[in-house]
Design a protein around this motif. Sequence first.
Motif, PDB file in Angstrom:
ATOM      1  N   PRO A   1      -6.332  -3.401  32.324  1.00  0.00           N
ATOM      2  CA  PRO A   1      -5.212  -2.806  31.876  1.00  0.00           C
ATOM      3  C   PRO A   1      -5.278  -1.271  31.984  1.00  0.00           C
ATOM      4  N   VAL A   2      -6.445  -0.589  32.147  1.00  0.00           N
ATOM      5  CA  VAL A   2      -6.305   0.788  32.022  1.00  0.00           C
ATOM      6  C   VAL A   2      -6.143   1.245  33.489  1.00  0.00           C
ATOM      7  N   LEU A   3      -6.711   0.364  34.377  1.00  0.00           N
ATOM      8  CA  LEU A   3      -6.432   0.886  35.973  1.00  0.00           C
ATOM      9  C   LEU A   3      -5.020   1.017  36.060  1.00  0.00           C
ATOM     10  N   LYS A   4      -4.732   1.963  37.124  1.00  0.00           N
ATOM     11  CA  LYS A   4      -3.110   2.207  37.367  1.00  0.00           C
ATOM     12  C   LYS A   4      -2.922   1.620  38.666  1.00  0.00           C
ATOM     13  N   GLY A   5      -4.075   0.669  39.196  1.00  0.00           N
ATOM     14  CA  GLY A   5      -3.757   0.155  40.377  1.00  0.00           C
ATOM     15  C   GLY A   5      -4.799  -1.055  40.645  1.00  0.00           C
ATOM     16  N   PRO A   6      -4.834  -2.059  41.645  1.00  0.00           N
ATOM     17  CA  PRO A   6      -5.683  -3.036  41.711  1.00  0.00           C
ATOM     18  C   PRO A   6      -7.026  -2.525  42.123  1.00  0.00           C
TER      19      PRO A   6
ATOM     20  N   ILE B   1     -17.812 -16.418  19.947  1.00  0.00           N
ATOM     21  CA  ILE B   1     -17.949 -14.945  19.908  1.00  0.00           C
ATOM     22  C   ILE B   1     -18.631 -14.776  21.461  1.00  0.00           C
ATOM     23  N   SER B   2     -17.830 -14.138  22.299  1.00  0.00           N
ATOM     24  CA  SER B   2     -18.331 -13.666  23.626  1.00  0.00           C
ATOM     25  C   SER B   2     -18.559 -12.675  23.969  1.00  0.00           C
ATOM     26  N   ARG B   3     -19.775 -12.069  24.293  1.00  0.00           N
ATOM     27  CA  ARG B   3     -19.935 -10.582  24.586  1.00  0.00           C
ATOM     28  C   ARG B   3     -20.436 -10.438  26.343  1.00  0.00           C
ATOM     29  N   GLN B   4     -19.753  -9.645  26.791  1.00  0.00           N
ATOM     30  CA  GLN B   4     -19.819  -9.399  28.363  1.00  0.00           C
ATOM     31  C   GLN B   4     -20.071  -7.795  28.707  1.00  0.00           C
ATOM     32  N   VAL B   5     -21.006  -7.783  29.584  1.00  0.00           N
ATOM     33  CA  VAL B   5     -21.140  -6.624  30.535  1.00  0.00           C
ATOM     34  C   VAL B   5     -20.697  -6.835  31.871  1.00  0.00           C
ATOM     35  N   THR B   6     -19.545  -5.859  32.090  1.00  0.00           N
ATOM     36  CA  THR B   6     -18.801  -6.008  33.371  1.00  0.00           C
ATOM     37  C   THR B   6     -19.138  -4.839  34.247  1.00  0.00           C
ATOM     38  N   THR B   7     -19.349  -5.241  35.553  1.00  0.00           N
ATOM     39  CA  THR B   7     -19.343  -4.031  36.774  1.00  0.00           C
ATOM     40  C   THR B   7     -18.072  -4.023  36.959  1.00  0.00           C
ATOM     41  N   VAL B   8     -17.684  -2.321  36.848  1.00  0.00           N
ATOM     42  CA  VAL B   8     -16.446  -2.106  37.280  1.00  0.00           C
ATOM     43  C   VAL B   8     -16.373  -1.092  38.607  1.00  0.00           C
ATOM     44  N   PHE B   9     -15.743  -1.823  39.921  1.00  0.00           N
ATOM     45  CA  PHE B   9     -15.855  -1.109  40.986  1.00  0.00           C
ATOM     46  C   PHE B   9     -14.348  -0.157  41.380  1.00  0.00           C
ATOM     47  N   ALA B  10     -14.120   0.776  40.309  1.00  0.00           N
ATOM     48  CA  ALA B  10     -12.750   1.371  40.116  1.00  0.00           C
ATOM     49  C   ALA B  10     -13.091   2.502  39.299  1.00  0.00           C
TER      50      ALA B  10
ATOM     51  N   GLY C   1      -1.981   0.953  33.921  1.00  0.00           N
ATOM     52  CA  GLY C   1      -2.441   2.257  33.542  1.00  0.00           C
ATOM     53  C   GLY C   1      -2.088   2.501  32.015  1.00  0.00           C
ATOM     54  N   ALA C   2      -2.416   1.464  31.174  1.00  0.00           N
ATOM     55  CA  ALA C   2      -2.606   1.377  29.808  1.00  0.00           C
ATOM     56  C   ALA C   2      -3.333   2.457  29.163  1.00  0.00           C
ATOM     57  N   LYS C   3      -3.204   2.979  28.135  1.00  0.00           N
ATOM     58  CA  LYS C   3      -4.289   3.851  27.297  1.00  0.00           C
ATOM     59  C   LYS C   3      -5.317   2.926  26.830  1.00  0.00           C
TER      60      LYS C   3
ATOM     61  N   ASP D   1      -4.091 -22.531  32.040  1.00  0.00           N
ATOM     62  CA  ASP D   1      -2.603 -21.959  31.379  1.00  0.00           C
ATOM     63  C   ASP D   1      -3.161 -20.772  30.490  1.00  0.00           C
ATOM     64  N   LEU D   2      -2.692 -19.510  30.819  1.00  0.00           N
ATOM     65  CA  LEU D   2      -2.958 -18.414  30.060  1.00  0.00           C
ATOM     66  C   LEU D   2      -1.739 -17.943  29.381  1.00  0.00           C
ATOM     67  N   ARG D   3      -1.554 -17.690  28.454  1.00  0.00           N
ATOM     68  CA  ARG D   3      -0.467 -17.012  27.699  1.00  0.00           C
ATOM     69  C   ARG D   3      -0.725 -15.537  27.023  1.00  0.00           C
ATOM     70  N   TRP D   4      -0.222 -14.581  27.698  1.00  0.00           N
ATOM     71  CA  TRP D   4      -0.456 -13.080  27.232  1.00  0.00           C
ATOM     72  C   TRP D   4       0.192 -12.804  25.985  1.00  0.00           C
ATOM     73  N   ALA D   5      -0.149 -12.541  24.911  1.00  0.00           N
ATOM     74  CA  ALA D   5       0.328 -12.373  23.466  1.00  0.00           C
ATOM     75  C   ALA D   5       0.503 -10.871  23.072  1.00  0.00           C
ATOM     76  N   GLN D   6      -0.574 -10.144  23.362  1.00  0.00           N
ATOM     77  CA  GLN D   6      -0.570  -8.603  22.829  1.00  0.00           C
ATOM     78  C   GLN D   6      -1.344  -7.951  23.846  1.00  0.00           C
ATOM     79  N   GLY D   7      -0.937  -6.511  23.899  1.00  0.00           N
ATOM     80  CA  GLY D   7      -1.613  -5.529  24.794  1.00  0.00           C
ATOM     81  C   GLY D   7      -1.126  -5.651  26.189  1.00  0.00           C
ATOM     82  N   ALA D   8      -1.530  -4.617  26.971  1.00  0.00           N
ATOM     83  CA  ALA D   8      -0.986  -4.417  28.310  1.00  0.00           C
ATOM     84  C   ALA D   8      -1.583  -5.227  29.167  1.00  0.00           C
TER      85      ALA D   8
END
Length: 266
Positions: free
Chosen positions: A197-202, A257-266, A160-162, A148-155
């Motif tokens: 959130p920065v991506l403009k599409g999937p 405190i969680s720290r992650q390195v994510t691979t982005v395919f976009a 396509g958010a900045k 159960d996730l509830r989005w509180a702040q941010g895009a």
Amino acid sequence: MMSIEHLIRQLETQSTISIPAGWGQGRATFGGLLGSLMLSRLHAVLGDLTNDRVLRSATISFIGAVAPGDVEIKTEIFRSGKSVTQASATLLQDGAVMALLLANFGSSRVSAIDIPATISSPQGKSPEEAMKFAYIPGVMPEFIQQVDLRWAQGALPFSGAKQADFSGWMRWKDTFPVMSVTHLLGLIDSWPPSVLPVLKGPGNASTLSWNIEFLSHDFNKSSEHWWQYQVTTDFAHSGYAHAVAHIWDDEKNLVAISRQVTTVFA
């Protein structure tokens, strides 16, 4: 669909388990579940040592895509001193290493140093006010049905958010009486990568490595309690994103405190 509680309890008495369908994250099994399974097995092997030695930090590497079906978890204790135990859990499928957890357990000790948390929980919408992250088949990962996730702040992702960063509330949908570090570990990983959130599409992104540090352990919480999450992207370039997240309980206590390195395919 088999719940998180049922799955982690199985590994208290056995080293093999069958991952059911419904926990998918793209073509792989949800990484948070794998982390919880490895930690559960490690706790079982350490036994009485965990009565006073709690998980201080863990590093998890996701090596291959785990499919539904049988997996085996092997553990190794590297060293156990007067107050610290260092150990690992390795998840294998069809004989191949698919995920690895390195963990540090430590007992409390008297210290002259006592520095309170320097970051406070976000002042935003409550869980009841925040937007519920509803499951959309074919668009969202299957495992989202478990949380159960509830989005509180941010895009939102793919808007396509900045700004890449966001915050919200989380809890398991499953009902169980005691919320442990093992439950919380998997729950923390249920949020989308911070840069989506920065991506403009999937677009696809997956965790390469994950380091988590626990500041508190005696939660005195059940599955019904909420946990607050806030993530910040430190840097993203060349297809990799580096982010840090802070997690508080519903009483505004910083617990992880969680720290992650994510691979982005976009």
